[in-house]
Design a protein around this motif. Structure first.
Motif, mmCIF file in Angstrom:
data_model
loop_
_atom_site.group_PDB
_atom_site.id
_atom_site.type_symbol
_atom_site.label_atom_id
_atom_site.label_comp_id
_atom_site.label_asym_id
_atom_site.label_seq_id
_atom_site.Cartn_x
_atom_site.Cartn_y
_atom_site.Cartn_z
ATOM 1 N N GLU A 103 0.945 -1.129 0.198
ATOM 2 C CA GLU A 103 0.044 0.138 -0.110
ATOM 3 C C GLU A 103 0.896 1.220 0.124
ATOM 4 O O GLU A 103 0.589 2.181 -0.884
ATOM 5 C CB GLU A 103 -0.909 -0.182 1.123
ATOM 6 N N THR A 104 1.869 1.241 0.734
ATOM 7 C CA THR A 104 2.720 2.481 0.985
ATOM 8 C C THR A 104 3.951 2.825 0.058
ATOM 9 O O THR A 104 4.445 3.709 -0.317
ATOM 10 C CB THR A 104 3.216 2.534 2.342
ATOM 11 N N ASP A 105 4.283 1.516 -0.452
ATOM 12 C CA ASP A 105 5.446 1.240 -1.309
ATOM 13 C C ASP A 105 6.816 1.576 -0.688
ATOM 14 O O ASP A 105 7.689 1.819 -1.330
ATOM 15 C CB ASP A 105 5.430 2.195 -2.528
ATOM 16 N N GLU A 106 6.666 1.827 0.576
ATOM 17 C CA GLU A 106 7.950 2.027 1.519
ATOM 18 C C GLU A 106 8.399 0.745 1.568
ATOM 19 O O GLU A 106 7.760 -0.230 1.856
ATOM 20 C CB GLU A 106 7.474 2.596 2.958
ATOM 21 N N PRO A 107 9.885 0.548 1.581
ATOM 22 C CA PRO A 107 10.476 -0.746 1.671
ATOM 23 C C PRO A 107 10.470 -1.293 3.204
ATOM 24 O O PRO A 107 10.674 -0.374 4.203
ATOM 25 C CB PRO A 107 11.863 -0.685 1.111
ATOM 26 N N ALA A 108 10.301 -2.445 3.302
ATOM 27 C CA ALA A 108 10.363 -3.071 4.859
ATOM 28 C C ALA A 108 11.945 -2.911 5.039
ATOM 29 O O ALA A 108 12.229 -2.875 6.316
ATOM 30 C CB ALA A 108 9.864 -4.521 4.825
ATOM 31 N N LEU A 109 12.663 -3.129 4.339
ATOM 32 C CA LEU A 109 14.259 -2.968 4.443
ATOM 33 C C LEU A 109 14.702 -1.937 3.509
ATOM 34 O O LEU A 109 14.654 -2.148 2.634
ATOM 35 C CB LEU A 109 14.725 -4.231 4.035
ATOM 36 N N TRP A 110 15.165 -0.843 4.456
ATOM 37 C CA TRP A 110 15.955 0.213 3.696
ATOM 38 C C TRP A 110 16.908 0.805 4.619
ATOM 39 O O TRP A 110 16.986 1.659 5.601
ATOM 40 C CB TRP A 110 14.722 1.563 3.413
ATOM 41 N N LEU A 111 18.127 0.496 3.958
ATOM 42 C CA LEU A 111 19.406 0.579 4.677
ATOM 43 C C LEU A 111 20.214 1.730 3.955
ATOM 44 O O LEU A 111 20.375 1.530 2.933
ATOM 45 C CB LEU A 111 20.183 -0.561 4.966
#
Length: 113
Positions: free
Chosen positions: A42-50
């Motif tokens: 829904e948000t397109d934000e990654p669960a993993l973003w380093l």
């Protein structure tokens, strides 16, 4: 900024998941390697973003350590891709260091609260 598509595995939810469309790269303005995987539907934000802070991961080893600490992995990278990522960082090394007001602002924003 360099961007390469890789497969990231994750075991955060107790079962193994794969993201064959994860992205790894080098961000010259932030002087860090970065990794993005498992976008939310829904948000397109990654669960993993380093790699979102200045000099967060100066080596691929540091990036991998941070990913595995959160239950993710992206190794082994194809040797050609690993070499290209190192070349991307070396090419960006020719850029001048940040200084002045912008550099001070970024240092302030990246300080832990």
């Amino acid at each position: 900024m360099s961007r390469y598509t890789i497969t990231v595995t994750g075991t955060v939810t107790g079962k193994v998941r794969l993201d064959p469309d994860a992205v790894i790269g080098y961000d010259p303005p932030l002087r860090t390697y970065f990794l993005q995987a498992f976008p939310h539907e829904e948000t397109d934000e990654p669960a993993l973003w380093l790699g979102t802070a200045d000099r967060a991961f100066e080596t691929l080893g540091y990036l991998r350590h941070a990913a595995t600490a959160q239950g993710y992995d992206f190794m082994p990278l194809p040797p050609e891709m690993a070499a290209k990522l190192v070349e991307d960082k070396a090419a960006a090394g020719d850029r001048s260091e940040r200084d002045g007001i912008l550099g001070e602002l970024l240092k302030h924003l990246n300080q832990p609260e």
